[in-house]
Design an enzyme around this catalytic site. Sequence first.
Site, mmCIF file in Angstrom:
data_model
loop_
_atom_site.group_PDB
_atom_site.id
_atom_site.type_symbol
_atom_site.label_atom_id
_atom_site.label_comp_id
_atom_site.label_asym_id
_atom_site.label_seq_id
_atom_site.Cartn_x
_atom_site.Cartn_y
_atom_site.Cartn_z
ATOM 1 N N MET A 98 7.061 17.318 -0.721
ATOM 2 C CA MET A 98 7.942 18.434 -0.330
ATOM 3 C C MET A 98 7.537 19.706 -1.072
ATOM 4 O O MET A 98 6.958 19.657 -2.154
ATOM 5 C CB MET A 98 9.405 18.091 -0.648
ATOM 6 C CG MET A 98 9.996 17.045 0.282
ATOM 7 S SD MET A 98 11.704 16.615 -0.133
ATOM 8 C CE MET A 98 12.584 18.112 0.340
ATOM 9 N N GLU A 174 8.366 17.301 10.361
ATOM 10 C CA GLU A 174 9.122 16.150 9.840
ATOM 11 C C GLU A 174 8.660 14.874 10.542
ATOM 12 O O GLU A 174 9.453 14.019 10.941
ATOM 13 C CB GLU A 174 10.636 16.347 10.032
ATOM 14 C CG GLU A 174 11.192 17.623 9.445
ATOM 15 C CD GLU A 174 11.018 17.737 7.926
ATOM 16 O OE1 GLU A 174 10.726 16.726 7.270
ATOM 17 O OE2 GLU A 174 11.150 18.865 7.408
#
Length: 289
Positions: A98, A174
């Site tokens: 991330m 994602e």
Amino acid sequence: MFAVSRIKALLPLQISHPIAPALPHAAAFFFAAPKSALFSIYPAVNQFPASPSRTPIMGSSGPMFSRVQNRNFRPAEAAGDLTTSYPSGEIHDIVDPMFAGKTTSLLRRIQSESENGRSVAVVKSDKDTRYGLDSIVTHDSLKLPCWSLPKLSMFRQSLGVDAYNQLDVIGIDEAQFFGDLYDFCREAADQDGKTVIVAGLDGDYMRSFSAVLDIIPLADSVTKLTARCELCGKRAFFTLRKTDETKVELIAGADVYMPVCRQHYVSGQAVVEATRAVVEESPQKVQIG
Ligand SMILES: Nc1ncnc2c1ncn2[C@@H]1O[C@H](COP(=O)(O)OP(=O)(O)O)[C@@H](O)[C@H]1O
Ligand SMILES: Cc1cn([C@H]2C[C@H](O)[C@@H](COP(=O)(O)O)O2)c(=O)[nH]c1=O
Ligand SMILES: [Zn+2]
């Protein structure tokens, strides 16, 4: 079980600041493009349903940028004939922990393809509701309209078959949340001639495999980005979860996760696990970091 504080402030749905200059601390996959060019595609947001995921109607147009030609689609009518010219799709896989810039890279790639006259559309998993369902949004608030779907197998039907056939480029954000990523990418590139740009986590907080790695054998290119360790500033390859929550899928941002280097991943995990053991004996709300 500890309580995890919820994300306090969702990012605004408008672009609140200019494009970050080339991901300062990411080993970037950088598509230089003028800031104005990125913004030039935003008016497209208003031309399409506010949330295609809520109105997945056959034949409807979605957040797909305008282009009329269908360069890639070839009917597979002559399958089995070795002289048949199969469509030349591509798959590009962008992976990272991330905060390393994969959504930013995806956004720039899509922008660049659009500027080159290609028809593009972006899809993300509907599990990620952090910024609403109608846009992909980076951690520094850049955004692009998208489809939000539970499964990629619904993508063609959601766009409508004609619109799908006209597409040149499909961006997937994602991607770790899509169980059917492999099948979708293979069909889109091999059969339908699409360029597919995939962005997703290569590992979860335990550094276990993600679906994004399954498509490496299918991919033309794989790019691993790095973030900056929040604890020491070195290159960060991993995502540390700061809470004791153990389920694999936990949608959250910087309140729960941070990018870390190897050393701080190992020491951070040890702290989280030790804390979990203590708190299991004496429950109370704890959050590290
Ligand atoms: N710990 C952090 N918290 C919030 N934002 C961060 C943090 N570290 C980096 N960022 C910002 O996030 C940007 C990357 O955002 P994004 O493209 O959404 O990353 P990813 O999709 O890989 O999570 C960086 O360029 C930086 O400005
Ligand atoms: C490490 C990890 C992450 N997630 C979730 C958290 C976020 O909602 C997304 C990743 O978003 P980003 O665009 O890459 O910042 O994935 C998760 O569910 N489980 C994990 O282990
Ligand atoms: Zn570190």
